[in-house]
Write a protein that holds these residues in place. Sequence first.
Motif, PDB file in Angstrom:
ATOM      1  N   PRO A  24       0.106  28.588  53.342  1.00 26.18           N
ATOM      2  CA  PRO A  24      -0.728  28.939  54.506  1.00 26.18           C
ATOM      3  C   PRO A  24      -2.215  28.804  54.180  1.00 26.18           C
ATOM      4  O   PRO A  24      -2.933  29.800  54.052  1.00 26.18           O
ATOM      5  N   PHE A  25      -2.673  27.576  54.071  1.00 26.53           N
ATOM      6  CA  PHE A  25      -4.035  27.306  53.607  1.00 26.53           C
ATOM      7  C   PHE A  25      -5.092  28.035  54.428  1.00 26.53           C
ATOM      8  O   PHE A  25      -6.033  28.616  53.880  1.00 26.53           O
ATOM      9  N   ASP A  26      -4.962  27.990  55.746  1.00 24.14           N
ATOM     10  CA  ASP A  26      -6.010  28.568  56.599  1.00 24.14           C
ATOM     11  C   ASP A  26      -6.085  30.079  56.438  1.00 24.14           C
ATOM     12  O   ASP A  26      -7.167  30.657  56.414  1.00 24.14           O
ATOM     13  N   LEU A  27      -4.905  30.725  56.328  1.00 21.10           N
ATOM     14  CA  LEU A  27      -4.905  32.181  56.155  1.00 21.10           C
ATOM     15  C   LEU A  27      -5.489  32.565  54.805  1.00 21.10           C
ATOM     16  O   LEU A  27      -6.213  33.559  54.690  1.00 21.10           O
ATOM     17  N   VAL A  28      -5.184  31.789  53.772  1.00 20.95           N
ATOM     18  CA  VAL A  28      -5.730  32.101  52.446  1.00 20.95           C
ATOM     19  C   VAL A  28      -7.252  31.916  52.458  1.00 20.95           C
ATOM     20  O   VAL A  28      -7.994  32.754  51.935  1.00 20.95           O
ATOM     21  N   ASP A  29      -7.722  30.848  53.106  1.00 19.19           N
ATOM     22  CA  ASP A  29      -9.176  30.665  53.248  1.00 19.19           C
ATOM     23  C   ASP A  29      -9.787  31.836  54.020  1.00 19.19           C
ATOM     24  O   ASP A  29     -10.877  32.315  53.699  1.00 19.19           O
ATOM     25  N   GLY A  30      -9.065  32.290  55.038  1.00 18.18           N
ATOM     26  CA  GLY A  30      -9.527  33.447  55.818  1.00 18.18           C
ATOM     27  C   GLY A  30      -9.601  34.695  54.958  1.00 18.18           C
ATOM     28  O   GLY A  30     -10.535  35.498  55.076  1.00 18.18           O
ATOM     29  N   LEU A  31      -8.630  34.860  54.082  1.00 15.82           N
ATOM     30  CA  LEU A  31      -8.612  36.023  53.195  1.00 15.82           C
ATOM     31  C   LEU A  31      -9.799  35.975  52.232  1.00 15.82           C
ATOM     32  O   LEU A  31     -10.376  37.017  51.901  1.00 15.82           O
ATOM     33  N   ILE A  32     -10.168  34.772  51.806  1.00 19.31           N
ATOM     34  CA  ILE A  32     -11.346  34.635  50.932  1.00 19.31           C
ATOM     35  C   ILE A  32     -12.589  35.103  51.697  1.00 19.31           C
ATOM     36  O   ILE A  32     -13.390  35.878  51.186  1.00 19.31           O
ATOM     37  N   ARG A  33     -12.729  34.668  52.950  1.00 22.57           N
ATOM     38  CA  ARG A  33     -13.882  35.096  53.762  1.00 22.57           C
ATOM     39  C   ARG A  33     -13.828  36.599  54.034  1.00 22.57           C
ATOM     40  O   ARG A  33     -14.854  37.272  54.061  1.00 22.57           O
ATOM     41  N   GLN A  34     -12.627  37.113  54.249  1.00 20.92           N
ATOM     42  CA  GLN A  34     -12.465  38.531  54.596  1.00 20.92           C
ATOM     43  C   GLN A  34     -12.915  39.412  53.437  1.00 20.92           C
ATOM     44  O   GLN A  34     -13.408  40.508  53.662  1.00 20.92           O
ATOM     45  N   GLY A  35     -12.692  38.959  52.210  1.00 24.54           N
ATOM     46  CA  GLY A  35     -13.306  39.625  51.074  1.00 24.54           C
ATOM     47  C   GLY A  35     -12.444  40.575  50.272  1.00 24.54           C
ATOM     48  O   GLY A  35     -12.899  41.102  49.255  1.00 24.54           O
ATOM     49  N   ALA A  36     -11.195  40.822  50.680  1.00 26.39           N
ATOM     50  CA  ALA A  36     -10.346  41.745  49.918  1.00 26.39           C
ATOM     51  C   ALA A  36     -10.238  41.272  48.473  1.00 26.39           C
ATOM     52  O   ALA A  36     -10.120  40.080  48.208  1.00 26.39           O
ATOM     53  N   THR A  37     -10.256  42.234  47.550  1.00 29.33           N
ATOM     54  CA  THR A  37     -10.241  41.862  46.134  1.00 29.33           C
ATOM     55  C   THR A  37      -9.291  42.771  45.365  1.00 29.33           C
ATOM     56  O   THR A  37      -8.651  43.640  45.957  1.00 29.33           O
ATOM     57  N   ASP A  38      -9.150  42.512  44.056  1.00 28.33           N
ATOM     58  CA  ASP A  38      -8.238  43.275  43.201  1.00 28.33           C
ATOM     59  C   ASP A  38      -6.800  43.126  43.703  1.00 28.33           C
ATOM     60  O   ASP A  38      -6.001  44.056  43.660  1.00 28.33           O
ATOM     61  N   LEU A  39      -6.478  41.942  44.193  1.00 29.28           N
ATOM     62  CA  LEU A  39      -5.188  41.702  44.834  1.00 29.28           C
ATOM     63  C   LEU A  39      -4.098  41.394  43.810  1.00 29.28           C
ATOM     64  O   LEU A  39      -4.366  40.835  42.743  1.00 29.28           O
ATOM     65  N   THR A  40      -2.865  41.752  44.148  1.00 34.60           N
ATOM     66  CA  THR A  40      -1.695  41.249  43.446  1.00 34.60           C
ATOM     67  C   THR A  40      -1.059  40.210  44.359  1.00 34.60           C
ATOM     68  O   THR A  40      -0.766  40.500  45.518  1.00 34.60           O
ATOM     69  N   ILE A  41      -0.917  39.001  43.848  1.00 32.69           N
ATOM     70  CA  ILE A  41      -0.368  37.913  44.645  1.00 32.69           C
ATOM     71  C   ILE A  41       1.063  37.626  44.196  1.00 32.69           C
ATOM     72  O   ILE A  41       1.325  37.485  42.997  1.00 32.69           O
ATOM     73  N   VAL A  42       1.976  37.558  45.150  1.00 32.08           N
ATOM     74  CA  VAL A  42       3.356  37.177  44.865  1.00 32.08           C
ATOM     75  C   VAL A  42       3.592  35.835  45.531  1.00 32.08           C
ATOM     76  O   VAL A  42       3.474  35.707  46.754  1.00 32.08           O
ATOM     77  N   SER A  43       3.885  34.820  44.735  1.00 31.03           N
ATOM     78  CA  SER A  43       4.065  33.481  45.277  1.00 31.03           C
ATOM     79  C   SER A  43       4.863  32.680  44.254  1.00 31.03           C
ATOM     80  O   SER A  43       4.936  33.064  43.086  1.00 31.03           O
ATOM     81  N   ASN A  44       5.459  31.570  44.659  1.00 29.07           N
ATOM     82  CA  ASN A  44       6.259  30.840  43.675  1.00 29.07           C
ATOM     83  C   ASN A  44       5.406  30.260  42.560  1.00 29.07           C
ATOM     84  O   ASN A  44       5.777  30.273  41.398  1.00 29.07           O
TER      85      ASN A  44
END
Lengths: 210, 231
Positions: free
Chosen positions: B34-54
């Motif tokens: 989901p490229f656009d949502l991930v780019d949106g998340l970068i703009r949104q600014g949330a940090t210290d994230l745990t990412i679960v992905s393949n």
Amino acid sequence: MSLTPDQLAAVVARDIPAGSYVNLGIGRPTKVADHLPDDSGIVLHTENGMLNMGPAATGDQIDPDLTNAGKVPVTELPGTSYFHHADSFAMMRGGHLDVCVLGAFQVSATGDLANWSTGAPDAIPAVGGAMDLAIGAKQVFVMMTLFDKQGQSKLVPECTYPLTGVACVSRIYTDVAVIDVGPDGATLRESFGITPDELRARLPVPLTIS
Amino acid sequence: MSRTEILETIDEAVQGVEDGSTVLVGGFGFAGMPFDLVDGLIRQGATDLTIVSNNAGNGDVGLAALLKAGRVRKVVCSFPRQSDSYVFDELYRAGRIELEIVPQGNLAERMRAAGAGIGAFYCPTAVGTPLAEGRETRTIDGRVHILEYPIRGDVALISAHRADTMGNLVYRKTARNFGPVMATAAATTIVQVGEVVPAGALDPEAVVTPGIYVDRVVRVEERRYTVQGAR
């Protein structure tokens, strides 16, 4: 003469029963697909969520939404189906796949498999679906060269690399021999360009001649 | 959860993701990312994230861009190391990101368990391997199994082909991959789609993810993912 990777792929293809559901691992095992007879009825599974996968896509066929587990663009065949990842691995782990063909760093005479990590301190571990495939498919075939570049046997009494699965491999297909492995140890089925006695002399495990 | 919201912009769709969240990110390599949502998340600014992905990002886009922006504390994935995973590789070797390796089938099934209310399950994958060290086991029908716990997300970001206004989703080819499982496993599931159609326009027999699992849908102009090619 020892076998080329292509010739070896043809030997593996010959031994896969018609009508099987088969998963071919990334790399060398992928070549097996090129040698399956058109009328074999063999259905290829790719763990990213597809059954009855067709050959690699070229030119206009390339679709970013359609790849194999190696992330290479592929094609559909009539009767293709798609499913999500949990279903795809349920197929595997639930014992519905007949055969999977994997690469390996080492295989033990009792069928232990090491194919995901060399254990090197600076290596970044990456396992993918290898551990699920190893314990899930009814039969696990391994394709590899029998000896590494230093001439060391990759068929070993006990794997020194980190394991992928225990007692899961049923047969290894190598450039110089096809060998069954399992509870009864290693049994030679075929050799290519080397005599059984020469093989015995070079292998660090007892070899039964069938 | 209440009915699916159909939103106009990516920035609205990713509102409210909190620092420290666990974010499930769909995709297998580029397919379904989901490229656009991930780019949106970068703009949104949330940090210290745990990412679960393949995977742990490919090239410089999508998940790799999120990693590069320094927003990710930990990655839970099956296959980080690839020919084009240089962003992750550098962070990992510099000790700036944590990694938890989970076999691919367990990754999917642990999220499925979270979505289905399964407290834990036993599975023979990884028995006898370094990933089994220190884990609780049980022998069932003569075979050793490992106890596996669910993986639950605060947020899931996924990509689907088409949604209707009820939030029902259909996917396209192998881009389906983790989408349907992740949609069930997160408190808030956010989906980018190529098209939103009126309720009734999707064949009910062909719906893959029913709208009950979907919280927010946003249409994106064009799919930006490209073919990754051979590794």
